[in-house]
Design a protein around this motif. Structure first.
Motif, PDB file in Angstrom:
ATOM      1  N   LEU A   1       0.869  -1.179   0.000  1.00 49.50           N
ATOM      2  CA  LEU A   1       0.000   0.000   0.000  1.00 49.50           C
ATOM      3  C   LEU A   1       0.909   1.233   0.000  1.00 49.50           C
ATOM      4  O   LEU A   1       1.453   1.591   1.051  1.00 49.50           O
ATOM      5  N   PRO A   2       1.118   1.867  -1.145  1.00 48.26           N
ATOM      6  CA  PRO A   2       1.982   3.059  -1.162  1.00 48.26           C
ATOM      7  C   PRO A   2       1.411   4.166  -0.274  1.00 48.26           C
ATOM      8  O   PRO A   2       0.200   4.197  -0.016  1.00 48.26           O
ATOM      9  N   SER A   3       2.275   5.092   0.156  1.00 51.84           N
ATOM     10  CA  SER A   3       1.842   6.164   1.069  1.00 51.84           C
ATOM     11  C   SER A   3       0.836   7.114   0.437  1.00 51.84           C
ATOM     12  O   SER A   3       0.179   7.884   1.140  1.00 51.84           O
ATOM     13  N   GLY A   4       0.723   7.086  -0.885  1.00 52.58           N
ATOM     14  CA  GLY A   4      -0.302   7.884  -1.553  1.00 52.58           C
ATOM     15  C   GLY A   4      -0.064   9.371  -1.390  1.00 52.58           C
ATOM     16  O   GLY A   4       1.073   9.846  -1.417  1.00 52.58           O
ATOM     17  N   ALA A   5      -1.162  10.086  -1.136  1.00 54.10           N
ATOM     18  CA  ALA A   5      -1.102  11.551  -1.164  1.00 54.10           C
ATOM     19  C   ALA A   5      -0.693  12.158   0.171  1.00 54.10           C
ATOM     20  O   ALA A   5      -0.897  13.343   0.392  1.00 54.10           O
ATOM     21  N   ILE A   6      -0.156  11.354   1.093  1.00 50.96           N
ATOM     22  CA  ILE A   6       0.258  11.924   2.393  1.00 50.96           C
ATOM     23  C   ILE A   6       1.677  11.478   2.771  1.00 50.96           C
ATOM     24  O   ILE A   6       2.255  10.598   2.149  1.00 50.96           O
TER      25      ILE A   6
END
Ligand SMILES: NC(=O)c1ccc[n+]([C@@H]2O[C@H](COP(=O)([O-])OP(=O)(O)OC[C@H]3O[C@@H](n4cnc5c(N)ncnc54)[C@H](O)[C@@H]3O)[C@@H](O)[C@H]2O)c1
Length: 272
Positions: free
Chosen positions: A121-126
């Motif tokens: 699960l990549p860290s995404g927008a944070i």
């Protein structure tokens, strides 16, 4: 080189594919699927190294790849994540909100162990998931305030039953307050970061979420406040939206590419 399959050929999928194709990621994109065939074809037309466009998602899951990247929707995760792991592929999930359904989380958790496969699960927008994980046993509270332009919130399930009219909002207005678990159901394409924070702090306090519609902003802003025995921290990220999908932040795409580099590369890994 790792062989990669892609489920979902929209804003995120396209930029990941281009990063692989340009050699930025040491991997080979061999198979893609999108339930809108035109999207898969458009993506393939942009690539030098043409992947196979599979006719259905089952053929993608069974394809000879090491890793499948989901960049489609929460439904795509619910319907396909287990069979991808059963087909002995690692899986990167972008539509993380699907994992706040405890039964799905538990099924995938067990499947990783049963089939000796990994879910990323990549860290995404944070930023700051490393910190949240580290302090989770000492957390007293954690809140996320997300501010977006009303056009980036359009079409969310929340508006099917709410009386709020996004067109009529003229100043910064809180449109939703509640739990992360509820927020990801009502705003499935907007608030994946709430799911990531919840999962990083799993087993500790519940993540509280506030969503603000602000017609004066052109950014996707996420503010995280965490407090507990360890002290406290605040993180604010002001994201530029992706040009092809205003709901998705540029950082989310870059974070997925960075995560993929970490999985596929043989470099020094920086950070937890
Ligand atoms: N983790 C994060 O931080 C983060 C950040 C932004 C977006 N996201 C999520 O990532 C996903 C992709 O985002 P995007 O901006 O690329 O969206 P997008 O709408 O630009 O592209 C999604 C593509 O997937 C396809 N698709 C949707 N459901 C499908 C299914 N069940 N089977 C096959 N194809 C399907 C669509 O046709 C579309 O081409 C979304 O669920 C979004 O909410 C996560």
């Amino acid at each position: 080189m790792k062989r990669v399959g892609l489920l979902g050929c929209g804003a995120i999928g396209t930029d990941i594919a281009l990063a692989i194709d340009s050699g930025k990621v040491p991997a080979k994109l061999t198979h893609v699927y999108d339930f809108t065939k035109k999207s898969s074809e458009l993506l393939a037309s942009k690539l030098q190294n043409k992947p196979v466009i599979t006719e259905n998602v089952g053929l993608l899951a069974a394809a000879p790849v090491d890793l499948i990247i989901e960049a489609a929707s929460q439904d795509a995760v619910r319907d396909n994540a287990l069979s991808i792991l059963q087909n002995r592929k690692d899986l990167m999930i972008m539509s993380v909100g699907a994992l706040l359904d405890e039964s799905i989380y538990d099924i995938l958790f067990d499947a990783c162990k049963d089939f000796n496969k990994k879910v990323y699960l990549p860290s995404g927008a944070i930023l700051g998931l490393d910190g949240i994980r580290s302090v989770k046993e000492e957390l007293n509270s954690i809140t996320l305030v997300t501010t977006k332009n009303p056009r980036a919130l359009k079409g969310a399930k929340f508006f099917e039953t709410s009386e709020i009219d996004l067109e009529k909002i003229s100043t910064s207005t809180t449109i939703y307050e509640g739990s992360a678990q509820e927020a990801v159901k009502l705003f499935p394409a907007n608030i994946n970061v709430a799911a990531l924070i919840s999962l990083a702090g799993i087993g500790s306090v519940a993540t509280k979420v506030r969503i603000v519609a602000d017609p004066m902003t052109n950014k996707n802003i996420h503010e995280i406040e965490a407090e507990g025995k360890f002290g406290k921290f605040s993180i604010k990220v002001e994201n530029i939206p992706s040009q092809s999908n205003p709901k998705t932040s540029r950082l989310a795409i870059l974070s997925a590419i960075e995560c993929l580099k970490k999985i596929c590369g043989s470099e020094i890994n920086i950070g937890t």
